[in-house]
Scaffold this motif. Structure first.
Motif, short mmCIF file in Angstrom:
data_model
loop_
_atom_site.label_atom_id
_atom_site.label_comp_id
_atom_site.label_asym_id
_atom_site.label_seq_id
_atom_site.Cartn_x
_atom_site.Cartn_y
_atom_site.Cartn_z
N GLU A 43 5.92 10.82 6.26
CA GLU A 43 5.69 10.18 7.55
C GLU A 43 4.61 9.11 7.46
O GLU A 43 4.62 8.14 8.20
N ALA A 44 3.68 9.27 6.53
CA ALA A 44 2.63 8.26 6.33
C ALA A 44 3.20 6.95 5.82
O ALA A 44 2.56 5.89 5.95
N GLN A 45 4.40 6.98 5.29
CA GLN A 45 5.01 5.75 4.78
C GLN A 45 5.21 4.71 5.88
O GLN A 45 5.10 3.52 5.63
N THR A 46 5.49 5.17 7.09
CA THR A 46 5.66 4.20 8.18
C THR A 46 4.33 3.50 8.50
O THR A 46 4.32 2.35 8.90
N GLU A 47 3.21 4.20 8.28
CA GLU A 47 1.89 3.61 8.54
C GLU A 47 1.49 2.62 7.45
O GLU A 47 0.66 1.74 7.69
N THR A 48 2.05 2.76 6.26
CA THR A 48 1.68 1.88 5.14
C THR A 48 2.79 0.88 4.82
O THR A 48 2.83 0.35 3.72
N ASN A 49 3.67 0.66 5.77
CA ASN A 49 4.78 -0.27 5.58
C ASN A 49 5.64 0.10 4.37
O ASN A 49 6.10 -0.76 3.63
N HIS A 50 5.79 1.39 4.16
CA HIS A 50 6.65 1.94 3.10
C HIS A 50 6.25 1.42 1.71
O HIS A 50 7.09 1.00 0.93
N MET A 51 4.96 1.48 1.43
CA MET A 51 4.46 1.03 0.13
C MET A 51 4.81 2.00 -0.99
O MET A 51 4.76 1.63 -2.15
N GLY A 52 5.12 3.24 -0.67
CA GLY A 52 5.42 4.21 -1.70
C GLY A 52 4.16 4.76 -2.33
O GLY A 52 3.07 4.63 -1.81
N CYS A 53 4.33 5.36 -3.48
CA CYS A 53 3.23 5.94 -4.25
C CYS A 53 2.89 4.95 -5.37
O CYS A 53 3.78 4.48 -6.07
N PHE A 54 1.62 4.67 -5.54
CA PHE A 54 1.19 3.71 -6.56
C PHE A 54 1.66 4.13 -7.96
O PHE A 54 2.15 3.31 -8.73
N VAL A 55 1.55 5.41 -8.28
CA VAL A 55 2.00 5.89 -9.58
C VAL A 55 3.51 5.73 -9.72
O VAL A 55 4.00 5.23 -10.73
N ASN A 56 4.24 6.12 -8.69
CA ASN A 56 5.70 5.99 -8.72
C ASN A 56 6.12 4.53 -8.84
O ASN A 56 7.01 4.19 -9.64
N ASN A 57 5.49 3.66 -8.07
CA ASN A 57 5.82 2.23 -8.14
C ASN A 57 5.57 1.67 -9.53
O ASN A 57 6.38 0.91 -10.06
N THR A 58 4.44 2.03 -10.11
CA THR A 58 4.09 1.52 -11.43
C THR A 58 5.02 2.09 -12.50
O THR A 58 5.42 1.38 -13.42
N MET A 59 5.38 3.38 -12.36
CA MET A 59 6.36 3.97 -13.28
C MET A 59 7.67 3.19 -13.22
O MET A 59 8.26 2.88 -14.26
N SER A 60 8.09 2.87 -12.01
CA SER A 60 9.36 2.15 -11.82
C SER A 60 9.30 0.74 -12.40
O SER A 60 10.26 0.28 -13.02
N GLU A 61 8.17 0.06 -12.22
CA GLU A 61 8.06 -1.32 -12.69
C GLU A 61 7.85 -1.42 -14.20
O GLU A 61 8.45 -2.26 -14.86
N LEU A 62 7.02 -0.54 -14.76
CA LEU A 62 6.59 -0.73 -16.15
C LEU A 62 6.86 0.44 -17.08
O LEU A 62 6.61 0.33 -18.28
N GLY A 63 7.34 1.55 -16.56
CA GLY A 63 7.49 2.77 -17.35
C GLY A 63 8.30 2.60 -18.63
O GLY A 63 8.00 3.23 -19.64
N THR A 64 9.32 1.77 -18.60
CA THR A 64 10.13 1.58 -19.81
C THR A 64 9.68 0.38 -20.63
O THR A 64 10.18 0.17 -21.74
N LEU A 65 8.74 -0.39 -20.11
CA LEU A 65 8.32 -1.62 -20.79
C LEU A 65 7.00 -1.50 -21.52
O LEU A 65 6.71 -2.28 -22.42
N ASN A 66 6.17 -0.54 -21.14
CA ASN A 66 4.82 -0.47 -21.67
C ASN A 66 4.46 0.99 -21.96
O ASN A 66 4.37 1.81 -21.04
N VAL A 67 4.24 1.29 -23.22
CA VAL A 67 3.97 2.67 -23.64
C VAL A 67 2.69 3.21 -23.01
O VAL A 67 2.64 4.36 -22.57
N SER A 68 1.65 2.40 -22.95
CA SER A 68 0.37 2.85 -22.38
C SER A 68 0.51 3.18 -20.90
O SER A 68 -0.01 4.19 -20.42
N VAL A 69 1.22 2.32 -20.18
CA VAL A 69 1.42 2.56 -18.75
C VAL A 69 2.31 3.79 -18.56
O VAL A 69 2.04 4.63 -17.69
N ALA A 70 3.36 3.91 -19.36
CA ALA A 70 4.24 5.09 -19.27
C ALA A 70 3.44 6.37 -19.49
O ALA A 70 3.59 7.35 -18.75
N SER A 71 2.58 6.36 -20.49
CA SER A 71 1.77 7.54 -20.79
C SER A 71 0.80 7.86 -19.65
O SER A 71 0.69 9.01 -19.23
N THR A 72 0.12 6.85 -19.15
CA THR A 72 -0.87 7.06 -18.09
C THR A 72 -0.21 7.51 -16.79
O THR A 72 -0.70 8.43 -16.12
#
Length: 190
Positions: free
Chosen positions: A92-121
């Motif tokens: 429900e908090a997503q409506t308050e944050t304009n559906h920004m999602g979770c920072f970790v989830n977003n970063t996993m989605s953007e870089l998880g397969t492209l960057n080993v360090s980011v995937a690990s972190t």
């Protein structure tokens, strides 16, 4: 860190920038402009944009782990109800944050397969979240509120991975997705 800059504030601002713009759409020049740092101070403190991102991910992960712990520590509710309330509140908090999602989830989605360090972190942070949630899942299993035919660690991972998927969908549909999460949770009841 240059004496003029509060490291925690710089990390917080950097996290907000990565969260809203993504890694590839954000340059060091903009980070420096928005945080007030010079490029020299930035590179002296963080070495690279990637290292700065990793620092912001770890900072966010620690914050969320503490948040999860606080939300799940209310022993006035049954474990299942605490889990349901946690996911309801986060979705429900997503409506308050304009559906920004979770920072970790977003970063996993953007870089998880492209960057080993980011995937690990990001994986480490995800596991940290699971480690905070799992005792409540196990307690719900022991109380006969959740199925016990699945190991509590795997069940926790299943539940939280589902939550991450709902967050991703929620971003594009601009809905909370809570009814899906509630359905999944109730389907796991014993």
């Amino acid at each position: 860190m240059n004496y003029k800059h509060n490291k925690e504030e710089v990390i917080k601002k950097g996290m907000e920038l990565f969260w809203t713009k993504g890694y590839h759409n954000l340059g060091v020049d903009e980070i420096c402009r928005k945080t007030g740092m010079t490029k020299g101070a930035f590179y002296n403190s963080f070495k690279s944009k990637e290292q700065f991102l990793l620092t912001t991910i770890e900072n966010y992960g620690n914050f969320i782990a503490e948040y999860l712990q606080n939300q799940l520590s209310d022993n006035k509710q049954k474990p299942f109800d605490r889990l349901l309330a946690l996911y309801k509140k986060m979705l429900e908090a997503q409506t308050e944050t304009n559906h920004m999602g979770c920072f970790v989830n977003n970063t996993m989605s953007e870089l998880g397969t492209l960057n080993v360090s980011v995937a690990s972190t990001t994986s480490e942070q995800f596991d940290k979240f699971l480690n905070v949630i799992e005792p409540t899942v196990r307690e719900a299993q022991l109380n006969q509120e959740l199925i016990d035919s699945i190991d509590s660690k795997l069940l926790t991972k299943t539940i939280h991975t589902t939550f991450f998927g709902i967050l991703t969908t929620s971003k594009s549909t601009k809905t909370s997705g809570y009814s899906i999460m509630e359905t999944i949770m109730h389907s796991l009841k014993k």
